[in-house]
Design an enzyme around this catalytic site. Structure first.
Site, PDB file in Angstrom:
ATOM      1  N   GLU A 157      43.814  17.268-108.255  1.00 35.63           N
ATOM      2  CA  GLU A 157      42.513  17.956-108.306  1.00 35.63           C
ATOM      3  C   GLU A 157      42.542  19.294-107.568  1.00 35.63           C
ATOM      4  OE1 GLU A 157      39.361  15.263-107.217  1.00 35.63           O
ATOM      5  OE2 GLU A 157      40.005  13.747-108.667  1.00 35.63           O
ATOM      6  N   GLU A 266      42.392   8.791-112.742  1.00 30.22           N
ATOM      7  CA  GLU A 266      41.088   8.386-112.203  1.00 30.22           C
ATOM      8  C   GLU A 266      40.054   8.577-113.305  1.00 30.22           C
ATOM      9  OE1 GLU A 266      39.683  10.159-108.577  1.00 30.22           O
ATOM     10  OE2 GLU A 266      41.708  10.422-107.782  1.00 30.22           O
TER      11      GLU A 266
END
Length: 341
Positions: A157, A266
């Site tokens: 991320e 995720e």
């Protein structure tokens, strides 16, 4: 292309007849093969068309067993997070490898490129200042015997502002990634590497492709995505998640163009208080749509892992969302049926 890279695409290098015989005997008797063969990473035991698993708050194999029972098929992948407080936590996550050595799952370790506290930076990493720490990581992985079953989700991320390694200067991120990869692989060449973005336009880096390290340095292209910003409670919400700027389809296409398989390390519901007003709640439609996306990726989907978190800030656990849980189980069973045809 060497055999290590073959495995990244699901192909297997040639093996001797003795090993083939051992594997056939294993299939018939249930005994382990006499000669070890490096497994495809991620390996599959779920019976689904792709490797499938979860993040579980308890970092123990028993939690993955429980998740498998809850959804009706085994877990293939366990997503975990290494420590980030100091260099020992970052470069020597030996406790994770010890914990999972006897478990069947592929271990996906979310690893920070450097500790979150202290005067560390992507720029210094790009200069090679941390190479020795990452050689230690590689040595630890090799010594554990788990390197061939480990995916390193390095600096995940990075296009967001909430991580210490936010790629405001993508050239530094690329240099850092390449140095870490090279250092760790010099000691543990069986490791796999997942370059994971956060869905959508990032606040730290609006075009995450600028931080692409290059095909040589990546095994999987990953995307983290949740039911929020926008929630998949309307047709428009799903369309934005799927087809919006740097949405799901964009990254699936990007992975294919780069000759890499896609991962979704995720994903999940987000009804918790942290996204109040922006999450979809107990949203069965989100499950339906995500599985439709997985099917659309087909054989280029390497693995996905549901974020089964009970923390009230997130609260995406299946046990807390009965409507979505029922639809998730339904979709899993349908995926197994399709795979068995």
């Amino acid at each position: 292309m060497n055999s290590r890279r073959w495995l990244s695409f699901g192909l297997v290098p040639s093996i001797g007849l003795g090993v083939v015989a051992a594997l056939l005997a294993s299939a018939l008797t249930g005994a382990g093969p006499a000669t070890a063969v490096t497994p495809e990473v991620p390996s599959k035991q779920s019976g689904m068309p792709w490797a499938s698993g979860a993040f579980m708050p308890d970092y123990v194999p028993a939690a993955q067993v429980s998740f498998g029972k809850e959804r009706g098929v085994r877990s293939d992948v366990a997503v975990v997070y290494a420590g980030r407080t100091d260099w020992d936590a970052v470069s020597n996550p030996t406790w994770l490898w010890r914990q999972w050595k006897s478990a069947p799952q592929t271990l996906v370790i979310s690893s920070a490129p450097f500790p979150e506290t202290g005067n560390w930076s992507l720029a210094a990493c790009a200069r090679g200042s941390y190479d020795e720490y990452w050689k230690d990581f590689g040595r630890s992985a090799a010594a554990s015997g788990m390197a061939g079953r480990t995916v390193v989700r390095l600096a995940w991320e990075f296009n967001g502002t909430w991580v210490a390694w936010a790629a405001y200067r993508p050239a530094d991120f690329v240099g850092c990634w390449r140095n870490i990869f090279t250092a760790a692989e010099s000691q543990a060449p069986k490791l796999r590497w997942d370059w994971t973005v956060n869905r959508g336009i990032g606040d730290a880096l609006s075009d995450a492709t600028r931080a692409w390290p290059g095909k040589k340095y990546v095994d999987f292209v990953g995307i983290d995505t949740y039911d929020g910003y926008p929630a998949v409670t309307t047709k428009a919400g799903w369309n934005k998640q799927l087809n919006g700027n740097q949405g799901l389809r964009f990254w699936a296409d990007f992975a294919r163009r780069k000759g890499k398989r896609l991962s979704v390390p995720e994903w999940g519901l987000y009804p918790g208080y942290a996204w109040k007003g922006n999450g979809g709640g107990d949203n069965a439609n989100y499950m339906t749509k995500m599985f439709s996306f997985f099917r659309s990726v087909g054989g280029n989907l390497a693995y996905e892992a549901y974020f089964n978190d009970t923390d009230p800030a997130h609260a995406g656990a299946l046990s807390l969302n009965p409507k979505a849980r029922a639809e998730y189980r339904k979709q899993v069973k349908a995926a197994v049926r399709r795979a068995s045809r």
